[in-house]
Design an enzyme around this catalytic site. Structure first.
Site, short mmCIF file in Angstrom:
data_model
loop_
_atom_site.label_atom_id
_atom_site.label_comp_id
_atom_site.label_asym_id
_atom_site.label_seq_id
_atom_site.Cartn_x
_atom_site.Cartn_y
_atom_site.Cartn_z
CD GLU A 256 -4.20 -0.34 0.81
OE1 GLU A 256 -5.43 -0.41 0.99
OE2 GLU A 256 -3.60 -1.04 -0.03
CD GLU A 290 -0.22 -0.08 -2.91
OE1 GLU A 290 -0.92 -0.04 -1.88
OE2 GLU A 290 -0.58 -0.67 -3.95
CD GLU A 312 -7.43 -0.92 -3.50
OE1 GLU A 312 -6.64 -0.31 -4.24
OE2 GLU A 312 -7.07 -1.47 -2.44
#
Length: 846
Positions: A256, A290, A312
């Site tokens: 990301e 992402e 996450e």
């Protein structure tokens, strides 16, 4: 060596000027890192790794420094504290580790080419330029990059390029950000660009080895995802552009980096005319994941890696929230139920598993906490629970406040819970911390005792587990109103069962929707009632029955032999979620049989019984009338029919192969892998093997390449197996990023397992040298443990990995996997006879 002190405690950077000169020919990086910041101590520490430090100066004067290889840094003696600017002159190698700054290799029309990309998470920015390489050390960055540039090449970074002078590319100053999110790339690239409603430029970039239309799907999903998040988060996208870049060599799935997201080619590019629906869904959710991070992780970043879940878990939930909004016909939450949920439940039941929030310091251990089943999948289930508790309005209001309070800064888990609590008026943190801080999850036992409906909770284990008397605050989601909303005591009595059952008019259930992270063990009275009304249950509830029975069998609370007679009752379902759960159990039964035995023959017959009706209904090739469920179920049942060695299925696959032999890549993507694998297994020879291997080398379609690798690793010919293992270390054939799937394919093949296992043990040092710096490295241990299930293999696994148990970053995985294999071996040894007898009885009675 554990870092006892974070470098940020000695030096707090505010701005970097990074100048890099990168030469692909000599594989050398030279540069300067000029860091302005506040020295809190007279001796400051800055990270570097694999570098040669030529000079360290302050205001043009050299200052003393020492290299500390164990701490991956250098200690600089400033002689004073306060605001300072330090310039570090360095050189570093351009390596092939897929970490730091590295080349990706590819071919166009037979010409070998390369592009340069970056991967800095978790601690590899220090391989690219000296920096305080910790999430909390946020600063602004000015990048200036020179490289051995060829005409027509493109260079990208987090921010737009502002000018080029004397071959040096200068980029706009970044927002305040963490070092691990810096990214750049250059090479001969093609692009597709569009713009969001709010004016954000969105682009997809790839090498010219791909067809231009392979970029279209990603561009559409990326644009619409950013528009969705701006609305959902009520917070504008913070940067001028959002570039998506496919790298030919990439260790993880995607990364990301702020404004320049990098991907494996397989997770960004796809053939719009021939890609299976599940692969489109996979690509879409990866992109949405992402881009969720651009706010949650990039704009606001966890303070330290112990709160990695904050990044996450949230992005893992939001990928489904976003794609469900963008493509509602996909019913993408069903994929969450068949992938993330079972992965989390399986892993989290082994004693010794990490909690979602986990203390960590050593850089080698930081990579090891990226346990996808826990930090991603379990964490996402936690947040799904939180979302269900507070509702979307409070969730969005809380997130808006969270972003406003912490933008361009750092946060801890408690900060998120505080924001959601303020928005909802509910003490979210007290509920969620029981899931965040404790490993494992509960099994809720529902039983009728002395006429009373009672519930109890206890930690659920697969294999031996030490009961620490853990308790959870469980969102029960029951269909009986007498059940508490949050179950937080060891037991609760709900009332007289007969009265409750009569009033409700339906079987008693908890965890309706399967969104809370626990399983249910119903006693015979309650389970029989559920099974008697199976047709009244929705698809998720049916999935749940199968999911919980499977896990209870793995945990030795019931026997697989008792599940076998139930399977046929689910086999006619049109729902993918039900079929996925059904065949997960059926595939587990394969471990109870010896290859080519009478027992395996009976199991194949059971697979034939389960799949025959569905194969007849769906056929091999897509139909215009197919529902999404049909598209996703077809591969599941065809795979079952081929395991069954159904003569018609084998012949149909062979016929499809023969008809498409000149253009195998154009076979319908959803069934292509089965056609190819069937051909190798039943009609294979050296010519076919070589042809498929050559197709693999020359194809640029990542989905087709994955199918080809499954096919060639299925060969049963000893000579071809030897040849197969021989290409593992040939990077021109099998890229290091793809090697694990090749190894796993061979290991899962009974005929090739010995050769693959011998290769891993004999060439472990080569493997460590090649991909050892990569956060995915320990998954070679994981996939091995996922397949081994015999006493002999268990003994060999322990003999090989026990001496490595104290290797930083590998300790938890080795300990976990020993327990996983041990419990599986014991289960099989104890229940093999009963399970195989149950299978035989089912096939004889039909």
């Amino acid at each position: 060596m554990t870092e006892t002190k974070h470098f940020y405690q000695t030096f707090q950077p505010t701005h970097y000027q990074i100048a890099l000169d990168i030469n692909r020919g000599t594989k050398l990086i030279s540069g300067t890192s000029t860091i302005t910041g506040e020295a809190l101590e007279s001796i400051i520490s800055v990270h570097e790794k694999y570098m040669t430090i030529n000079a360290v100066t302050v205001a043009g004067t050299a200052v003393p420094f020492t290299i500390d290889e164990q701490a991956e840094g250098l200690h600089i003696d400033l002689g004073q504290t306060g605001k300072t600017t330090v310039t570090i002159d360095f050189t570093a190698p351009l390596t092939d580790s897929m970490m730091g700054i590295y080349p990706s290799y590819y071919e166009v029309n037979g010409e070998k080419k390369q592009i340069i990309g970056t991967q800095f998470e978790t601690t590899a920015a220090r391989q690219a330029f000296p920096c305080v390489d910790e999430p909390e050390a946020k600063a602004t960055f000015d990048l200036a990059i020179k490289f051995d540039e060829q005409p027509g090449e493109t260079i990208l970074s987090n921010m737009p390029e502002t000018k080029t002078e004397a071959g040096v590319h200068y980029f706009a100053t970044t927002k305040k950000m963490s070092s691990y999110l810096i990214a750049f790339a250059f090479g001969d690239l093609q692009k597709k660009v569009t713009e969001t409603k709010s004016g954000v430029k969105v682009g997809v970039f790839a090498t010219k080895a791909h067809q231009a239309n392979e970029l279209d799907f990603a561009l559409d999903i990326a644009k619409r995802s950013i528009e969705f998040y701006e609305d959902f988060y009520q917070t504008p996208y913070p940067l001028p552009h959002s570039w998506q870049l496919a790298l030919p060599d990439f260790s993880a799935g995607a990364m990301e980096n702020w404004g320049l997201v990098t991907y494996r080619e397989a997770y960004l590019l796809l053939d719009p005319d021939n890609t299976a629906l599940d692969m489109k869904q996979r690509v879409a959710t990866v992109i949405a994941h992402e881009l969720a991070h651009q706010w949650f992780g990039d704009l606001v970043t966890m303070k330290w890696w112990d709160d990695l879940w904050l990044n996450e878990s949230f992005a893992n939930m939001m990928e489904y929230v976003a794609i469900d909004a963008l493509e509602p016909d996909w019913h993408i939450w069903e994929t969450f139920q068949t992938s993330d949920a079972p992965m989390a439940l399986q892993r989290d039941a082994t004693d010794g598993v990490q909690s979602v929030h986990v203390e960590v310091e050593d850089p080698a251990e930081i990579d090891a906490i990226f346990d996808s089943a826990i930090v991603y999948a379990k964490g996402a289930r936690m947040l799904v629970m939180a979302r269900a508790l507070v509702g979307d309005q409070a969730l969005r209001q809380g997130l808006k406040a969270y972003f406003e309070a912490h933008q361009y800064g750092n946060a801890k888990g408690a900060d998120l819970w505080a924001a959601l609590s303020d928005a909802s008026g509910m003490d979210v943190g007290s509920i969620m911390n029981t899931w965040l801080e404790q490993p494992g999850y509960p099994v809720v036992t529902a039983a009728v005792k002395d006429g009373q409906l009672t519930l109890s909770q206890a930690q659920f284990f697969i294999g031996d587990g030490q009961d620490a008397q853990r308790q959870w605050k469980i969102p029960l989601n029951s269909n009986y109103e007498t059940a508490p909303a949050i179950f937080e005591t060891p037991t609760v009595t709900l009332g007289t069962y007969q009265d409750l059952r009569q009033k409700a008019g339906e079987p008693f259930q908890v965890n309706v929707g399967n969104n809370s992270h626990f399983i249910v063990k119903y006693d015979d009275t309650l389970l029989t009632d559920i099974l008697d009304h199976l047709d009244d249950l929705d698809a998720i509830a049916q999935l749940q029955v199968l999911q919980d029975l499977r896990l209870l069998a793995d945990g030795r609370q019931i026997s697989y032999a008792k599940i076998v007679p139930l399977l046929s009752r689910f086999a006619a379902s049109d729902a993918t979620v039900v079929n996925a759960a059904l065949y997960r159990i059926a595939n587990n039964l394969k471990k109870f049989v010896t290859p080519d035995s009478t027992e395996e023959k009976a199991l194949r017959a059971l697979f034939d019984q389960l799949s025959a009706q569905q194969v007849a209904r769906l056929g091999w090739t897509p139909k215009a009338t197919d529902t999404n469920d049909d598209q996703l179920t077809r591969p599941i049942v065809l795979n079952a029919a081929l395991y069954a060695q159904n003569a018609q299925a084998v012949a149909d696959a062979h016929e499809l192969f023969t008809a498409n032999a000149a253009h195998l890549g154009t076979l319908p993507a959803a069934i292509r892998v089965f056609v190819l694998r069937n051909e190798v297994q039943h009609f294979g020879n050296a010519t076919l093997f070589d042809n498929l291997l050559n197709e693999y080398r020359t194809s640029t379609d990542p989905s087709y390449k994955a199918d080809l690798s499954v096919a060639v690793t299925a060969t049963t010919d000893p000579t071809l197996i030897h040849k197969l293992i021989g290409v593992f270390e040939d990077a021109d054939t099998v890229k290091p990023q793809d090697l694990r799937s090749w190894y796993r394919g061979a290991l899962a093949n009974d005929a090739a397992q010995q050769a693959a296992w011998d290769w891993l043990r004999n060439d472990w040092q080569w493997l460590e040298d090649t991909v050892g710096g990569d956060m995915e490295f320990t998954t070679y241990i994981t996939v091995t443990a996922g397949i081994f299930h015999t006493p002999v293999r268990f003994a060999e696994f322990k003999a090989f990995f026990n001496p490595k148990i104290n290797t930083p970053g590998m300790t938890r995985e080795i300990k976990m996997d020993i327990k996983i294999i041990e419990s599986r071996v014991k289960l099989i040894e104890d229940e093999k006879a009963a399970v195989n007898a149950s299978v035989a009885q089912q096939t004889q009675s039909k």
